[in-house]
Write a protein that holds these residues in place. Sequence first.
Motif, short mmCIF file in Angstrom:
data_model
loop_
_atom_site.label_atom_id
_atom_site.label_comp_id
_atom_site.label_asym_id
_atom_site.label_seq_id
_atom_site.Cartn_x
_atom_site.Cartn_y
_atom_site.Cartn_z
N ASP A 108 0.81 -1.08 0.09
CA ASP A 108 0.26 0.35 -0.15
C ASP A 108 1.28 1.27 0.07
O ASP A 108 1.99 1.41 0.56
N THR A 109 0.22 2.33 -0.93
CA THR A 109 1.30 3.16 -1.18
C THR A 109 0.82 4.99 -0.95
O THR A 109 -0.64 4.38 -1.65
N ARG A 110 1.30 5.51 -0.49
CA ARG A 110 0.82 6.89 -1.13
C ARG A 110 2.03 7.88 -1.59
O ARG A 110 3.29 8.22 -1.38
N VAL A 111 1.75 9.01 -3.08
CA VAL A 111 2.50 9.97 -2.46
C VAL A 111 1.50 11.43 -1.93
O VAL A 111 0.61 11.10 -2.70
N GLN A 112 3.25 12.09 -2.18
CA GLN A 112 2.46 13.49 -0.84
C GLN A 112 4.16 14.13 -2.23
O GLN A 112 4.93 13.96 -2.13
N THR A 113 3.16 15.51 -2.75
CA THR A 113 3.53 16.16 -3.74
C THR A 113 3.95 17.45 -2.64
O THR A 113 2.72 17.83 -2.35
N ALA A 114 5.10 18.61 -2.82
CA ALA A 114 4.92 19.11 -2.46
C ALA A 114 4.63 20.59 -3.45
O ALA A 114 4.54 21.73 -2.72
N ILE A 115 3.80 20.03 -4.50
CA ILE A 115 3.38 21.37 -5.80
C ILE A 115 1.85 20.20 -5.87
O ILE A 115 1.57 19.18 -6.13
N THR A 116 1.29 21.11 -5.02
CA THR A 116 -0.03 20.82 -5.16
C THR A 116 -0.34 20.10 -6.28
O THR A 116 -0.77 20.60 -7.45
N MET A 117 -1.29 19.48 -6.34
CA MET A 117 -1.72 18.54 -8.15
C MET A 117 -2.26 17.43 -7.17
O MET A 117 -2.37 16.08 -7.63
N GLY A 118 -4.02 17.25 -6.93
CA GLY A 118 -4.96 16.44 -6.88
C GLY A 118 -5.06 15.30 -7.42
O GLY A 118 -5.61 14.50 -6.42
N GLN A 119 -5.18 15.33 -8.39
CA GLN A 119 -5.52 14.50 -9.64
C GLN A 119 -4.61 13.00 -9.72
O GLN A 119 -4.65 11.87 -9.63
N VAL A 120 -3.34 13.01 -8.87
CA VAL A 120 -2.13 12.43 -9.20
C VAL A 120 -1.97 11.83 -7.39
O VAL A 120 -0.88 11.12 -7.43
N ALA A 121 -1.89 12.56 -6.40
CA ALA A 121 -1.02 12.23 -5.24
C ALA A 121 -1.62 13.55 -4.35
O ALA A 121 -2.80 14.31 -4.55
N GLU A 122 -1.11 13.32 -3.06
CA GLU A 122 -2.36 14.22 -2.18
C GLU A 122 -1.12 14.77 -1.96
O GLU A 122 0.30 15.17 -2.76
N PRO A 123 -1.55 16.36 -0.79
CA PRO A 123 -0.20 17.19 -0.22
C PRO A 123 0.80 17.09 0.25
O PRO A 123 -0.06 15.28 0.71
N TYR A 124 1.27 17.53 0.22
CA TYR A 124 2.63 17.01 1.71
C TYR A 124 1.92 17.59 3.00
O TYR A 124 1.75 18.91 2.88
N ILE A 125 1.40 16.45 3.97
CA ILE A 125 1.18 16.99 4.88
C ILE A 125 1.25 15.47 5.88
O ILE A 125 1.39 14.90 6.24
N PRO A 126 3.08 16.93 6.85
CA PRO A 126 4.11 15.31 7.30
C PRO A 126 2.67 14.50 8.34
O PRO A 126 3.19 13.58 8.23
N ARG A 127 1.46 15.46 8.92
CA ARG A 127 1.67 14.64 9.81
C ARG A 127 0.34 13.30 9.17
O ARG A 127 0.21 12.11 10.00
#
Length: 262
Positions: A108-127
């Motif tokens: 199970d994997t999640r991608v988080q990005t520092a540049i918002t691109m909601g259709q392909v990844a979550e925003p970077y949220i440390p918690r």
Amino acid sequence: MTSHEAETPETGGRHGYHRVLLKLGGEMFGGGAVGVDPLVVQNVAEQIAAVVASGVQVAVVIGGGNFFRGAELQQMGMDRARADYMGMLGTVMNCLALQDFLEKQGVDTRVQTAITMGQVAEPYIPRRAVRHLEKGRVVIFGAGAGMPYFSTDTTAAQRALEVHAEVVLMAKGVDGVYTADPKTDPAATMFSEITHREVLERGLKVADATAFSLCMDNDMPIMVFNLLVQGNIARAVAGERIGTLVRTPGTPADDTTPGGTE
């Protein structure tokens, strides 16, 4: 007692880890060419899956050098900030490729990005990233730091600190940190251990100096090892004596004297 507190004779004084930040170079993802080499990504995914199956929490930062390198594009006359943003987008393509291959391994994997691109990844949220790790998910951080002039090496150090990783595992195409470039200097020797300060003072070009400074200031150890050797990620996580351990004396990563060569 967590796994990083354990010590065994086989590790020679090094410790295994419970939560790690794995830094992967984009160049390796391309197999030395432009684009993504599926065989390389599959190999990396298989190695990470084996580590996750052992109960270790894994976060990943990937470079984008197989697509764009901002500093090189700047030399060709492109605006540096714009070139860096192009490089950040390249890292996201690598993140999605690794996510796909990991999920084919049942991870199970999640991608988080520092540049918002909601259709392909979550925003970077440390918690949120920490929560994913606690649930056994691999979290892949894309788009670098979201700002120009920062390398993905520096991003790896920052993310490792923010998600409370115990070590930055810096996977390279070389065996560790050498006294000189082993490709051009046959007399170069590899360090088994060295301090952050020594790396900076010697000007050893294993990673971005800002990353080493950040890790030195916050007592974050770095292990530099060869990704191209099968099973090396698991060996690094287990604390085996591979590659080079970079640490500041007094940190819990190790209890042996730094600076030796082998």
